[in-house]
Scaffold this active site. Structure first.
Site: not given
Length: 654
Positions: A39, A72, A94, A122, A124, A161, A189, A219, A261
């Site tokens: 992103h 993602h 990831c 999202h 992910e 995450t 994460c 994030n 990112s």
């Protein structure tokens, strides 16, 4: 000025790994990333210059090309599609996200329920969802009580995450309160947790905070929310170009962090810009009169948002005093996104106006300004907030285009697809042009300058509330007013204000009706009586009949037993004929009462529409039955009949 940078700012392990995967593949043929690799639109633009393109549809991939899976992650279907098409696969997912895919796939294989905590749109979460057949996705603790849970089913729980730990804890607590069988995997994460913890600590001890990262990065936005909680003067920038230098002073304590990112190069550029301000602040030297004169004016930079005073308006071009060495100019096409807006109609000399600095020197010594860009910037922020908070916005419909409508909201164009204009099909969308509509923002992509609005869910929600209120107000026997919305062969539907009720053809008149269209027409306003309300099935039965005019109320008085009356034959049945005595009142002439002889079929003696004399044999108002005899009525008129032996025998048999 003091500048402190968070230790964990910039690329995380997973993003760095995805970027290395792409960089190593450059030069090996045609390369696509399935969706943006990360992103950050600056990174995406740099990759495009190197021949790496974003792909959303695998059918558009060149044969034999390379597909790089984004950090993602994606669902299993995408992997299968890549292999089926014979494309080369490089997996940049990831490892932390990959682990979540494995957990979800195993849970689904074992027959467990799956709960995914995170933002449902999202990438992910979309990817995780693709590893099981069914899953409940939760973003807020309040959503837990709204779901129907299987208390006997064990549930496996995973989390995005980059999700905030505090919100994750709240949702888990809410699930536990439901008494569910939970197998919880905290898949946030560790790098995200560390980054957020550093942001809390840093934002508490600085005057101003800069969060660097794409405004669509999950994030990054969480970092911004955390920092803003502890430091009111927090700014989210994507590159150093977004820095509004007037916001910072030489004696500020500045904190800098960046999303996972955000490339290190962008962070370094921002630090260099801030360092230049720091160096300027510590340089103290004697000032000449000209220097002091120059410094008496404000300092302007491209991208600044400033206030000024309108000096004059000429040919729809606005001159603005900014307190700068030169005046500012707002060109006609930079005044507003609304093509019909005229500065001369909205402004006058002396008015204060807020503007965006396009260029400090336009070549003629003037400052080039834009009100339209500021309008758009603020509009985007308002729409972003409305999208995140799921609140409504109002927009004026300016154009009808193929497939939908264009609405202007604070200077920003929003596309409303025809399927989202209403909860019903609208054949002619031009009826909305010029109207101001209320709608939700259902999709937003700032990098593509695309915003999609929708009214369908909003209208359905409003209609549901109206239906609920309407059902609560209706009861049998109540009279209400409505509009005929639809006619059928069996009756008419009447809109009562959010829900339709049915007038069955038998309830349209006390008399006999063959077609509802003979009584009502669509769009007609009618007063009806409620017969029955079934809230569970959503059905309302209505009647046009006036109870006080029920012709059966006085049939015993009007048609006493033994009286001779006239009526019209309206219907034949094997056992006799029905005769209408008046509108809404029918009596039966049994086949044995039609003639003074044996009758095989009523049609042999009578015709539909024929007027006959009949004698009333019996009246039952409650059952709405009247027994009639044509034979006895004829006997009264003709005198005693001569009955032969054969006829007497037939009568006895009957």
């Amino acid at each position: 000025m003091q500048i402190q940078v968070a230790k964990s700012a910039g690329f995380c392990f997973g993003v760095n790994r995805a970027m290395e995967t792409v960089q190593n593949a450059i030069g090996t043929g045609t390369i696509y990333t399935y969706g943006p690799i990360i992103h950050n639109k600056t990174v995406i633009e740099d990759l495009e210059k190197q021949g790496v393109y974003v792909l959303e549809d695998l059918s558009q991939a060149a044969p034999g090309s390379t597909i790089v899976i984004r950090s993602h992650g994606v669902g299993k279907r995408v992997y299968d599609d890549i292999h089926r098409r014979g494309l080369r696969l490089l997996d940049g997912t990831c490892p932390f996200v990959k682990k979540i895919h494995q957990i979800v796939a195993e849970a689904a294989q074992n027959g467990n329920g799956v709960i995914i905590i995170g933002n449902p749109i999202h990438p992910e979460i979309v990817g995780i969802r693709g590893w099981c057949s069914q899953a409940e996705i939760l973003e807020e603790a309040s959503q837990v009580a709204e779901r129907a849970w299987d208390m006997a089913l064990p549930y496996t729980v995973v989390v995005q995450t980059t999700f905030r730990q505090s919100k994750f804890d709240q949702i888990i607590a809410a699930l536990q309160e439901q008494g569910l069988l939970l197998n919880v995997h905290n898949t946030i994460c560790s790098a995200t947790e560390t980054r957020q913890k550093e942001a809390v600590e840093l934002s508490q001890k600085v005057d101003k905070m800069i969060v660097i990262g794409d405004k669509h990065s999950s994030n990054t936005q969480k970092l911004y929310e955390i920092c803003r909680k502890f430091c009111k003067n927090t700014y989210n920038i994507e590159t150093f170009h977004d820095l509004v230098l007037n916001n910072f002073n030489g004696d500020d304590k500045i904190g800098i962090t960046a999303g996972a990112s955000t490339p290190s190069a962008i962070i370094k550029e921002a630090i260099c810009v801030m360092s230049e301000i720091q160096n300027e602040a510590v340089q103290e030297e004697e000032k000449t009169f000209q220097q002091m004169l120059d410094e008496s004016f404000v300092t302007l930079h491209t991208g600044d948002i400033v206030k000024g005073t309108v000096i004059s308006i000429s040919n729809e071009e606005v001159s603005v005093n900014l307190g700068y060495k030169s005046d500012g100019i707002i060109a006609r096409d930079e005044y507003s996104s609304d093509k019909n807006a005229l500065p001369s109609k909205e402004l006058k000399p002396g008015d204060e106006i807020e503007v965006y600095v396009v260029r400090v020197n336009d070549g003629d010594g003037n400052v080039q300004l834009s009100r339209k860009r500021l309008e758009s910037m603020k509009g985007w922020e308002d729409l972003q907030k409305a999208f995140e908070d799921q609140t409504t916005v109002d927009g004026k419909i300016t154009d009808v285009v193929k497939g939908g409508l264009i609405a202007m909201v604070n200077g920003v164009r929003v596309f409303i697809p025809s399927s989202q204009v209403s909860n019903r099909f609208v054949e002619d969308l031009s009826i909305y042009k010029g109207q101001t509509l209320t709608f939700n923002i259902i999709e937003m992509d700032r990098s593509k300058h695309r915003i999609i609005g929708g009214r369908r869910a909003l209208i359905e929600k409003e209609n549901a509330a109206k239906r609920e209120a309407l059902f609560a107000s209706l009861e049998p026997g109540k009279k209400v007013t409505g509009t005929v919305s639809r006619l059928t062969d069996f009756g008419a539907f009447v809109n009562l204000g959010g829900i339709d009720g049915l007038i069955h053809i038998s309830e349209m008149s006390w008399g006999r009706i063959s077609n509802p269209r003979d009584v009502l027409k669509e769009g007609e306003t009618v007063e009806v009586m409620v017969l029955d309300v079934d809230k569970e099935k959503g059905k309302i039965s209505l009647s046009l009949k006036d109870v006080t005019e029920n012709p059966w109320n006085k049939v015993a008085e009007k048609y006493p037993v033994g009286s001779i009356v006239e009526g019209k034959v309206v219907r034949m049945v094997p056992f006799g004929a029905f005769v209408e005595l008046e509108v809404g009142v029918d009596g039966l002439v049994h086949i044995s009462q039609i003639a003074n002889k044996h009758v095989v079929k009523p049609e042999d003696e009578l015709k539909i529409g024929e007027i006959i004399r009949v004698k009333v044999l019996d009246v039952n108002p409650e059952a709405k039955k009247i027994s009639l005899s044509k034979r006895e009525a004829d006997a009264v008129v003709d005198g005693p009949a001569q009955v032969g032996e054969e006829e007497t025998a037939e009568d006895s048999a009957e």
